[in-house]
Structure formats: structure tokens, C-alpha cells
Design an enzyme around this catalytic site. Structure first.
Site, PDB file in Angstrom:
ATOM      1  N   ARG A 163       0.902  -1.098   0.099  1.00  0.00           N
ATOM      2  CA  ARG A 163       0.001   0.063  -0.127  1.00  0.00           C
ATOM      3  C   ARG A 163       0.799   1.214   0.108  1.00  0.00           C
ATOM      4  O   ARG A 163       0.512   2.187  -0.718  1.00  0.00           O
ATOM      5  CB  ARG A 163      -0.934  -0.118   1.096  1.00  0.00           C
ATOM      6  N   TYR A 212     -23.475   5.444   1.905  1.00  0.00           N
ATOM      7  CA  TYR A 212     -22.270   6.163   1.600  1.00  0.00           C
ATOM      8  C   TYR A 212     -22.397   7.223   0.775  1.00  0.00           C
ATOM      9  O   TYR A 212     -22.041   8.491   1.109  1.00  0.00           O
ATOM     10  CB  TYR A 212     -21.134   5.125   1.018  1.00  0.00           C
TER      11      TYR A 212
HETATM   12  O1  1CP Z   1      -5.653   0.108   3.625  1.00  0.00           O
HETATM   13  C1  1CP Z   1      -6.467   0.922   3.845  1.00  0.00           C
HETATM   14  O2  1CP Z   1      -6.214   1.742   4.959  1.00  0.00           O
HETATM   15  C2  1CP Z   1      -7.801   0.794   3.202  1.00  0.00           C
HETATM   16  C3  1CP Z   1      -8.645  -0.268   4.002  1.00  0.00           C
HETATM   17  C4  1CP Z   1      -9.654  -0.869   3.148  1.00  0.00           C
HETATM   18  C5  1CP Z   1      -9.270  -2.363   2.752  1.00  0.00           C
HETATM   19  C6  1CP Z   1      -8.217  -3.275   2.936  1.00  0.00           C
HETATM   20  C7  1CP Z   1     -10.604  -0.495   2.714  1.00  0.00           C
HETATM   21  C8  1CP Z   1     -11.332   0.927   2.819  1.00  0.00           C
HETATM   22  N1  1CP Z   1     -11.361  -1.404   1.747  1.00  0.00           N
HETATM   23  C9  1CP Z   1     -10.526  -2.519   1.633  1.00  0.00           C
HETATM   24  C10 1CP Z   1     -10.476  -3.885   0.883  1.00  0.00           C
HETATM   25  C11 1CP Z   1     -11.827  -4.290   0.733  1.00  0.00           C
HETATM   26  N2  1CP Z   1     -13.158  -3.783   0.930  1.00  0.00           N
HETATM   27  C12 1CP Z   1     -12.224  -5.612   0.402  1.00  0.00           C
HETATM   28  C13 1CP Z   1     -11.002  -6.678   0.073  1.00  0.00           C
HETATM   29  C14 1CP Z   1     -11.025  -7.951  -0.181  1.00  0.00           C
HETATM   30  C15 1CP Z   1     -10.863  -8.735   1.119  1.00  0.00           C
HETATM   31  O3  1CP Z   1     -11.797  -9.045   1.800  1.00  0.00           O
HETATM   32  O4  1CP Z   1      -9.444  -9.017   1.382  1.00  0.00           O
HETATM   33  C16 1CP Z   1     -13.690  -5.861   0.585  1.00  0.00           C
HETATM   34  C17 1CP Z   1     -14.337  -6.974   0.021  1.00  0.00           C
HETATM   35  C18 1CP Z   1     -14.176  -4.849   0.730  1.00  0.00           C
HETATM   36  C19 1CP Z   1     -15.850  -4.221   0.733  1.00  0.00           C
HETATM   37  C20 1CP Z   1     -16.122  -3.142   1.529  1.00  0.00           C
HETATM   38  N3  1CP Z   1     -15.614  -1.818   1.623  1.00  0.00           N
HETATM   39  C21 1CP Z   1     -17.321  -3.115   2.417  1.00  0.00           C
HETATM   40  C22 1CP Z   1     -18.092  -4.498   2.713  1.00  0.00           C
HETATM   41  C23 1CP Z   1     -17.419  -5.430   3.561  1.00  0.00           C
HETATM   42  C24 1CP Z   1     -17.422  -5.032   4.871  1.00  0.00           C
HETATM   43  O5  1CP Z   1     -16.350  -4.917   5.424  1.00  0.00           O
HETATM   44  O6  1CP Z   1     -18.315  -4.875   5.573  1.00  0.00           O
HETATM   45  C25 1CP Z   1     -17.457  -2.070   3.042  1.00  0.00           C
HETATM   46  C26 1CP Z   1     -18.435  -1.630   3.794  1.00  0.00           C
HETATM   47  C27 1CP Z   1     -16.392  -0.965   2.551  1.00  0.00           C
HETATM   48  C28 1CP Z   1     -16.193   0.258   2.854  1.00  0.00           C
HETATM   49  C29 1CP Z   1     -14.956   0.704   3.232  1.00  0.00           C
HETATM   50  N4  1CP Z   1     -13.896   0.610   2.377  1.00  0.00           N
HETATM   51  C30 1CP Z   1     -12.659   0.768   3.379  1.00  0.00           C
HETATM   52  C31 1CP Z   1     -13.109   1.185   4.505  1.00  0.00           C
HETATM   53  C32 1CP Z   1     -12.234   1.476   5.624  1.00  0.00           C
HETATM   54  C33 1CP Z   1     -14.712   0.869   4.552  1.00  0.00           C
HETATM   55  C34 1CP Z   1     -15.502   0.690   5.942  1.00  0.00           C
HETATM   56  C35 1CP Z   1     -15.905   2.142   6.199  1.00  0.00           C
HETATM   57  C36 1CP Z   1     -17.012   2.182   7.257  1.00  0.00           C
HETATM   58  O7  1CP Z   1     -16.951   1.282   8.226  1.00  0.00           O
HETATM   59  O8  1CP Z   1     -18.064   2.914   6.929  1.00  0.00           O
END
Ligand code: 1CP
Length: 367
Positions: free
Chosen positions: A49, A163
């Protein structure tokens, strides 16, 4: 890039446990993957990253997105890979101005603020604005070379809407719920637009090489039961029925995950023509299994916070989840996972304990 562009035979699956379970075929043990298995708890993820610069640049770079997708597979004996991307790629491609500020969640500079904003939302061409996602899918599929299947995914229309209307993460969901109560017609238009967009996005992922699909309805549980049915469930039903009627996607297994909903809602979620549902840790798998009657595969549901415990306690908790599902029958089945994503401060060694425990204890339950 379509499936036919991937050399056939080169990647006939070496480990098809996850897909066999979803197809109702016999397995030697419970298949397993971990939500957010690629992510900040892994030092090698943080290093990649840093090379990418920021999170969306990582998602946009097919080689680096592929690298982080494969990182957890190099450490652990997992039965599936999941595309490294995010659910917010769709609203980003719609021009809502997504950014991830350090230490905070996602922020949209142009959230939806009026009915006109909703009317103006496009139907995206996934091979244009979202081509980078499809490039990541085909790059990962090639690099996997048949080791394990690749899961593609999207957010649910309702979860994307939270969102898009709130402008980022939320605790109360007041703006988006206000829209639902004050302007149900506009809310329905938004769900219809996102249902269409999610369908074409998932279909394009399958064309690029995704072998299974999952829809994350992370915020389904903030709705009343009636709204859940009318808003979130209805939109997911439209997507699943489109996927099951389309020759490209008809045979691709679909998992639906609504977090925080009650048992009645899980029963409804199991009835949309999908192969599996995700279950969070607030339910006992035994209860959900009894309620859904082996109609679908259950995926879950270890509390992600169990991984803060000592190894022996983790092993006992894994055992308890396997026992709660119980012995498999010809229909239904269990895919082991956490009840939600892994927390960023979990020591990676704890995941090894989990994986080894599933391997050690699950063979007695499968058929
Ligand atoms: O590196 C970082 O700081 C970013 C953190 C991060 C990561 C690793 C985000 C930002 N997204 C991801 C990857 C991700 N997001 C995956 C990758 C595949 C895996 O599972 O390994 C997947 C499937 C998601 C899906 C996702 N994004 C969801 C649904 C699943 C869940 O966890 O509920 C949601 C709600 C998001 C939004 C999101 N993206 C990132 C964050 C921190 C968030 C959540 C924000 C919140 O809590 O509202």
C-alpha cells in the site's frame, strides 16, 4: 477480457473445495476464507500500500492489487481468493469524488443531496470507468493459475446508498433514512439505478474471470424489517434474478451477506435464488440452519474479536462454530469465515491458529 481469453486447462482448479460446497458436492473438510483476508493486519499489505501511495491507487493498479490479493494465500491454506478492491468503486466511477483520508474512512466530496442528483446518476459501462477493476480480476485469475477460485464482489444497492447519501461512513444513517421516509419515490429510483449498476458490474467481473460472487449488504441491519424487505432485499432480489437469468452468470454461485439483521430477515435472504448467505456472529449457526432448513450454504460466523484471544481459546471457538452448524447433509452446508472483516490490529499468527483449527476439526462434519 473474457473467460474464453483465459487459457483453458491452464487453470483447472487444484483446490475446488469452496466451489464444490456451493454446488452441493462432497468435500473433505469445511472450506474456509476470511473476510478482509488481504488488509492492514498484514505487514506485507502495508508495504505494498505504501508503494501504491494510497488505497484507491492500490485498487487501480492491477499488478499491485493482484499482489495483495495473493498475500494471504502465501501465508495461509485458504480455499478462496477475493478480488482486492472496494465496494465504493461504483459511486467513485459515478463522479461522487471518493477519497480515503489517513486514519478516517471513505469521504465523498459530492454526496447525493437532491432528487435531481439521483435522476442524473448514470448507468456505468464497466469496461470504461471501471475497467481497472476488470483488469485486476483478469490479472489475479491468471496469477492464481487455478490454485483456488476467485470471488468477485459488490456492495448491495442499500449499502452503497448509505455512503452516497451520507457522504461517507455513518453511525446514525440519518440522511439516508430521511430520504427513505421523506422521498420514497427518489429512494426507489436510487435502488433501481444501483441494482442495474451492480448487475452489470458483477457480470463484467465474471466475464473478466471471477468464479463466484458475493454481495456485501453491510448496513442492511440499520433498517426496520419492513424497510429491509422493501429497500435492501428487493434490490438484491432483482440483482440475483438478473444474474440467474443471464447465460454468462447463471452458473456462478452467489453469496448474500446482510450484517446485523434478524433471523426472519436471514430466512428471506436465503430465498432469493442465491446459493449462500453470510451470517454475522450475533446468530448461532444452529438457529439459522434450523430456520433456513438447509436451503442455502451458511458462511460464517466466528466473532472477529475471538482472534484477540489466546490460541487455545481460538481453537475452542472454531470448534464451537463448526459444532453449531453440525453435520452436513446433501443440501445446505457450511463455509467457515469470520462474522465480519478481520480487525487491522490482529497479529497474523492468530489467523494461522484459526486456519489450522478449521483443518483439524472440520472433516468429521462434512459429507
Ligand atoms: O488500506 C487501507 O487503509 C484501506 C482499508 C480497506 C481495505 C483493505 C478499505 C477501505 N477497503 C479494503 C478492501 C476491501 N473492501 C475488500 C477486499 C477484499 C478482502 O476481503 O480481502 C472488500 C471485500 C471490501 C468491501 C467493503 N468496503 C465493504 C463491505 C464489507 C465489509 O467489510 O463490511 C465496505 C462497507 C467497504 C467500505 C470501506 N472501504 C474501506 C473502509 C475502511 C470501509 C469501511 C468504512 C465504514 O466502516 O463505513
Amino acid at each position: 477480457m473474457t473467460n474464453s481469453a483465459i487459457p483453458s486447462g491452464v487453470d483447472s482448479l487444484q483446490n475446488d473445495r469452496y466451489l464444490r460446497m456451493l454446488r452441493g458436492q462432497s468435500v473433505d473438510r469445511t472450506p474456509l476464507w476470511v473476510m478482509r483476508q488481504a488488509g492492514r493486519y498484514l505487514p506485507e499489505y502495508r508495504a505494498t500500500r505504501a508503494v501504491a501511495g494510497d488505497f484507491m491507487s492500490l485498487c487501480r493498479n492491477a499488478e499491485l492489487a493482484c499482489e495483495v490479493t495473493l498475500q494471504p494465500l502465501a501465508r495461509y491454506d485458504l480455499d478462496a481468493a477475493i478480488l482486492f478492491s472496494d465496494i465504493l468503486t461504483i459511486p467513485d466511477a459515478m463522479g461522487l469524488g471518493l477519497s480515503f483520508n489517513a486514519g478516517e474512512g471513505p469521504v465523498f466530496s459530492k454526496p447525493l443531496q437532491s432528487e435531481a442528483d439521483i435522476d442524473n446518476l448514470p448507468i456505468l459501462d464497466p469496461t470504461a470507468e471501471l475497467q481497472y477493476v476488470m483488469n485486476a480480476v483478469s490479472t489475479i485469475r491468471k496469477a492464481l493459475n487455478g490454485r483456488v477460485p476467485l470471488i468477485g464482489f459488490s456492495g448491495s444497492p442499500w449499502t452503497l446508498a448509505t455512503y452516497m447519501v451520507e457522504g461517507g461512513s455513518s453511525k446514525q444513517f440519518a440522511k439516508v433514512k430521511k430520504l427513505a421516509y421523506q422521498s420514497p419515490v427518489a429512494m426507489q429510483k436510487l435502488m433501481d439505478n444501483l441494482s442495474e449498476n451492480v448487475f452489470v458490474y458483477l457480470k463484467a467481473q465474471v466475464e473478466a474471470g471471477a468464479q463466484a460472487l458475493m454481495i456485501f449488504d453491510t448496513w442492511g441491519g440499520v433498517l426496520t424489517p419492513a424497510q429491509y424487505q422493501k429497500i435492501s432485499l428487493d434490490a438484491m432480489e432483482k440483482i440475483v434474478s438478473r444474474l440467474k437469468r443471464d447465460s454468462v452468470t447463471a452458473n456462478i454461485p452467489v453469496t448474500l451477506f446482510s450484517k446485523g439483521v434478524g433471523e426472519k430477515q436471514l430466512v428471506q435472504l436465503a430465498d432469493l435464488g442465491n446459493e449462500a448467505i453470510g451470517v454475522d456472529w450475533t446468530h448461532a449457526l444452529s438457529d439459522v440452519r434450523a430456520a433456513t432448513g438447509d436451503k442455502v450454504v451458511l458462511q460464517g460466523n466466528l466473532d472477529p474479536c475471538v482472534l484477540y484471544a489466546q490460541p487455545e481459546a481460538i481453537r475452542q471457538s472454531v470448534k464451537a462454530v463448526l459444532k453449531s452448524y453440525g453435520e452436513h447433509k446433501a443440501t445446505g452446508g457450511h463455509i467457515f469465515n469470520l462474522g465480519h472483516g478481520i480487525h487491522p490490529d490482529i497479529p497474523p499468527e492468530k489467523v494461522s491458529v484459526l486456519v489450522e483449527a478449521v483443518k483439524e476439526f472440520s472433516s468429521q462434519y462434512v459429507c
